[in-house]
Design a protein around this motif. Structure first.
Motif, PDB file in Angstrom:
ATOM      1  N   GLY A 223       0.807  -1.185   0.027  1.00  0.00           N
ATOM      2  CA  GLY A 223       0.006   0.073   0.072  1.00  0.00           C
ATOM      3  C   GLY A 223       0.777   1.100   0.069  1.00  0.00           C
ATOM      4  O   GLY A 223       2.096   1.333  -0.012  1.00  0.00           O
ATOM      5  N   ILE A 224       0.123   2.436   0.061  1.00  0.00           N
ATOM      6  CA  ILE A 224       0.750   3.729  -0.042  1.00  0.00           C
ATOM      7  C   ILE A 224       1.967   3.935   1.377  1.00  0.00           C
ATOM      8  O   ILE A 224       2.817   4.515   1.149  1.00  0.00           O
ATOM      9  N   ARG A 225       1.430   3.527   2.369  1.00  0.00           N
ATOM     10  CA  ARG A 225       2.358   3.690   3.617  1.00  0.00           C
ATOM     11  C   ARG A 225       3.381   2.520   3.579  1.00  0.00           C
ATOM     12  O   ARG A 225       4.269   2.403   4.614  1.00  0.00           O
ATOM     13  N   ALA A 226       3.275   1.515   2.986  1.00  0.00           N
ATOM     14  CA  ALA A 226       4.468   0.405   2.972  1.00  0.00           C
ATOM     15  C   ALA A 226       5.595   0.827   2.316  1.00  0.00           C
ATOM     16  O   ALA A 226       5.761   1.701   1.381  1.00  0.00           O
ATOM     17  N   PRO A 227       6.664   0.149   2.575  1.00  0.00           N
ATOM     18  CA  PRO A 227       7.890   0.423   1.619  1.00  0.00           C
ATOM     19  C   PRO A 227       7.547   0.077   0.320  1.00  0.00           C
ATOM     20  O   PRO A 227       6.615  -0.799  -0.063  1.00  0.00           O
ATOM     21  N   LYS A 228       8.430   1.093  -0.467  1.00  0.00           N
ATOM     22  CA  LYS A 228       8.410   1.321  -1.809  1.00  0.00           C
ATOM     23  C   LYS A 228       8.600  -0.365  -2.352  1.00  0.00           C
ATOM     24  O   LYS A 228       9.941  -0.817  -2.068  1.00  0.00           O
ATOM     25  N   VAL A 229       8.178  -0.818  -3.470  1.00  0.00           N
ATOM     26  CA  VAL A 229       8.344  -1.939  -4.198  1.00  0.00           C
ATOM     27  C   VAL A 229       8.360  -1.849  -5.678  1.00  0.00           C
ATOM     28  O   VAL A 229       7.915  -0.886  -6.093  1.00  0.00           O
ATOM     29  N   VAL A 230       9.555  -2.263  -6.220  1.00  0.00           N
ATOM     30  CA  VAL A 230       9.781  -2.166  -7.670  1.00  0.00           C
ATOM     31  C   VAL A 230       9.730  -3.427  -8.383  1.00  0.00           C
ATOM     32  O   VAL A 230      10.499  -4.395  -7.798  1.00  0.00           O
ATOM     33  N   ILE A 231       9.136  -3.639  -9.684  1.00  0.00           N
ATOM     34  CA  ILE A 231       9.555  -4.765 -10.451  1.00  0.00           C
ATOM     35  C   ILE A 231      10.259  -4.052 -11.600  1.00  0.00           C
ATOM     36  O   ILE A 231       9.685  -3.354 -12.282  1.00  0.00           O
ATOM     37  N   VAL A 232      11.384  -4.620 -11.958  1.00  0.00           N
ATOM     38  CA  VAL A 232      12.093  -4.381 -13.093  1.00  0.00           C
ATOM     39  C   VAL A 232      12.056  -5.338 -14.326  1.00  0.00           C
ATOM     40  O   VAL A 232      11.922  -6.335 -14.133  1.00  0.00           O
ATOM     41  N   ASN A 233      11.912  -4.765 -15.409  1.00  0.00           N
ATOM     42  CA  ASN A 233      12.166  -5.687 -16.783  1.00  0.00           C
ATOM     43  C   ASN A 233      13.631  -6.247 -16.941  1.00  0.00           C
ATOM     44  O   ASN A 233      14.333  -5.750 -16.163  1.00  0.00           O
ATOM     45  N   GLN A 234      13.508  -7.387 -17.743  1.00  0.00           N
ATOM     46  CA  GLN A 234      15.219  -7.754 -17.809  1.00  0.00           C
ATOM     47  C   GLN A 234      15.974  -6.806 -18.390  1.00  0.00           C
ATOM     48  O   GLN A 234      17.477  -7.112 -17.997  1.00  0.00           O
ATOM     49  N   ALA A 235      15.700  -5.923 -19.509  1.00  0.00           N
ATOM     50  CA  ALA A 235      16.523  -5.020 -19.839  1.00  0.00           C
ATOM     51  C   ALA A 235      16.992  -3.949 -18.800  1.00  0.00           C
ATOM     52  O   ALA A 235      18.360  -3.750 -18.616  1.00  0.00           O
ATOM     53  N   LEU A 236      16.184  -3.581 -18.040  1.00  0.00           N
ATOM     54  CA  LEU A 236      16.715  -2.571 -16.868  1.00  0.00           C
ATOM     55  C   LEU A 236      17.572  -3.428 -15.751  1.00  0.00           C
ATOM     56  O   LEU A 236      18.633  -2.951 -15.095  1.00  0.00           O
ATOM     57  N   ALA A 237      17.321  -4.586 -15.561  1.00  0.00           N
ATOM     58  CA  ALA A 237      17.815  -5.508 -14.525  1.00  0.00           C
ATOM     59  C   ALA A 237      19.595  -5.971 -15.199  1.00  0.00           C
ATOM     60  O   ALA A 237      20.456  -5.561 -14.483  1.00  0.00           O
ATOM     61  N   ALA A 238      19.452  -5.717 -16.494  1.00  0.00           N
ATOM     62  CA  ALA A 238      20.839  -6.168 -17.227  1.00  0.00           C
ATOM     63  C   ALA A 238      21.747  -4.587 -16.909  1.00  0.00           C
ATOM     64  O   ALA A 238      22.763  -4.611 -16.677  1.00  0.00           O
ATOM     65  N   LYS A 239      20.835  -3.553 -17.190  1.00  0.00           N
ATOM     66  CA  LYS A 239      21.622  -2.179 -17.133  1.00  0.00           C
ATOM     67  C   LYS A 239      21.977  -2.041 -15.685  1.00  0.00           C
ATOM     68  O   LYS A 239      23.218  -1.539 -15.335  1.00  0.00           O
ATOM     69  N   LEU A 240      21.088  -2.391 -14.663  1.00  0.00           N
ATOM     70  CA  LEU A 240      21.437  -2.190 -13.285  1.00  0.00           C
ATOM     71  C   LEU A 240      22.695  -2.929 -13.043  1.00  0.00           C
ATOM     72  O   LEU A 240      23.665  -2.746 -12.115  1.00  0.00           O
ATOM     73  N   THR A 241      22.920  -4.101 -13.620  1.00  0.00           N
ATOM     74  CA  THR A 241      24.005  -5.004 -13.321  1.00  0.00           C
ATOM     75  C   THR A 241      25.264  -4.393 -13.892  1.00  0.00           C
ATOM     76  O   THR A 241      26.252  -4.458 -13.438  1.00  0.00           O
ATOM     77  N   THR A 242      25.053  -3.862 -15.235  1.00  0.00           N
ATOM     78  CA  THR A 242      26.275  -3.339 -15.762  1.00  0.00           C
ATOM     79  C   THR A 242      26.568  -1.878 -15.040  1.00  0.00           C
ATOM     80  O   THR A 242      27.612  -1.927 -14.990  1.00  0.00           O
ATOM     81  N   VAL A 243      25.862  -1.126 -14.827  1.00  0.00           N
ATOM     82  CA  VAL A 243      26.050   0.206 -14.589  1.00  0.00           C
ATOM     83  C   VAL A 243      26.433   0.414 -12.974  1.00  0.00           C
ATOM     84  O   VAL A 243      27.523   0.752 -12.392  1.00  0.00           O
ATOM     85  N   PHE A 244      25.697  -0.191 -12.184  1.00  0.00           N
ATOM     86  CA  PHE A 244      25.904  -0.338 -10.688  1.00  0.00           C
ATOM     87  C   PHE A 244      26.607  -1.696 -10.089  1.00  0.00           C
ATOM     88  O   PHE A 244      26.774  -1.797  -8.864  1.00  0.00           O
ATOM     89  N   GLY A 245      26.661  -2.566 -11.019  1.00  0.00           N
ATOM     90  CA  GLY A 245      27.187  -3.905 -10.549  1.00  0.00           C
ATOM     91  C   GLY A 245      26.387  -4.707  -9.551  1.00  0.00           C
ATOM     92  O   GLY A 245      26.991  -5.618  -8.773  1.00  0.00           O
ATOM     93  N   PHE A 246      24.933  -4.496  -9.544  1.00  0.00           N
ATOM     94  CA  PHE A 246      24.009  -5.229  -8.708  1.00  0.00           C
ATOM     95  C   PHE A 246      24.184  -6.882  -9.380  1.00  0.00           C
ATOM     96  O   PHE A 246      24.019  -7.083 -10.262  1.00  0.00           O
ATOM     97  N   ASP A 247      24.152  -7.883  -8.195  1.00  0.00           N
ATOM     98  CA  ASP A 247      24.260  -9.160  -8.505  1.00  0.00           C
ATOM     99  C   ASP A 247      22.947  -9.354  -9.064  1.00  0.00           C
ATOM    100  O   ASP A 247      22.726 -10.356 -10.088  1.00  0.00           O
ATOM    101  N   ASN A 248      21.757  -9.124  -8.347  1.00  0.00           N
ATOM    102  CA  ASN A 248      20.525  -9.520  -8.812  1.00  0.00           C
ATOM    103  C   ASN A 248      19.503  -8.405  -8.518  1.00  0.00           C
ATOM    104  O   ASN A 248      19.006  -8.248  -7.400  1.00  0.00           O
ATOM    105  N   PRO A 249      19.285  -7.631  -9.312  1.00  0.00           N
ATOM    106  CA  PRO A 249      18.608  -6.262  -9.160  1.00  0.00           C
ATOM    107  C   PRO A 249      17.160  -6.728  -8.840  1.00  0.00           C
ATOM    108  O   PRO A 249      16.411  -6.231  -8.080  1.00  0.00           O
TER     109      PRO A 249
END
Length: 168
Positions: free
Chosen positions: A142-168
């Protein structure tokens, strides 16, 4: 006169050449449109109806009020006979997403722009998108809950490349 005859032939030749260029361009356009329709986007759009609703700010001044409105509409739609699924989203499927912001990682001193859409918990099921890893949205998000994000595979790959995240 001869000069007029020569000019007339040049004009007719130019018109025929222009017509051939236009015909070839139109054929390529139709071929491209046909090819685009054959692309599998991973989104099920058959038998989907979309509608747009703009809420007046005076009647819905807070995000909580707007959320209550859209939840109510969504519940009524899901309870309607012959409607299999219903969901809400800020942007219809496959249309350019308008909202965007910079994602910043202070540890790496890097940022990148991302585009996002707000969706309801049923959105992915409604358009036939499967969650590859992690979880989808739920009633607990809900609105008061911690923010949740679902990313697509393209953004996950970009996050891995740019920020080095193992599992975005």
């Amino acid at each position: 006169s001869r000069s007029h005859e020569k000019l007339r032939r040049m004009i007719v030749t130019a018109e025929v050449a222009g017509s051939l260029v236009l015909i070839c361009g139109a054929l390529l356009l139709f071929k491209s449109l046909f090819n685009i329709q054959a692309v599998n986007t991973g989104v099920q759009l058959d038998n989907i109806i979309t509608m747009s609703v703009e809420l007046p700010l005076a009647a819905y001044p807070t995000p909580e009020r707007a959320t209550q409105f859209f939840r109510g509409v969504n519940q009524r739609l899901q309870a309607t006979p012959r409607i299999e699924e219903a969901s809400v989203t800020s942007d219809p499927p496959l249309l350019r997403v308008k909202d965007g912001e910079a994602m910043l990682n202070m540890a790496f001193d890097k940022s990148m722009d991302v585009r996002y859409k707000r969706v309801g918990p049923e959105y992915f099921r409604t358009v036939g998108i499967s969650i590859v890893s992690g979880r989808g949205f739920g009633a607990q998000d809900g609105i008061r809950a911690p923010k949740v994000v679902i990313v697509n595979q393209a953004l996950a790959a970009k996050l891995t490349t740019v920020f080095g995240f193992d599992n975005p």
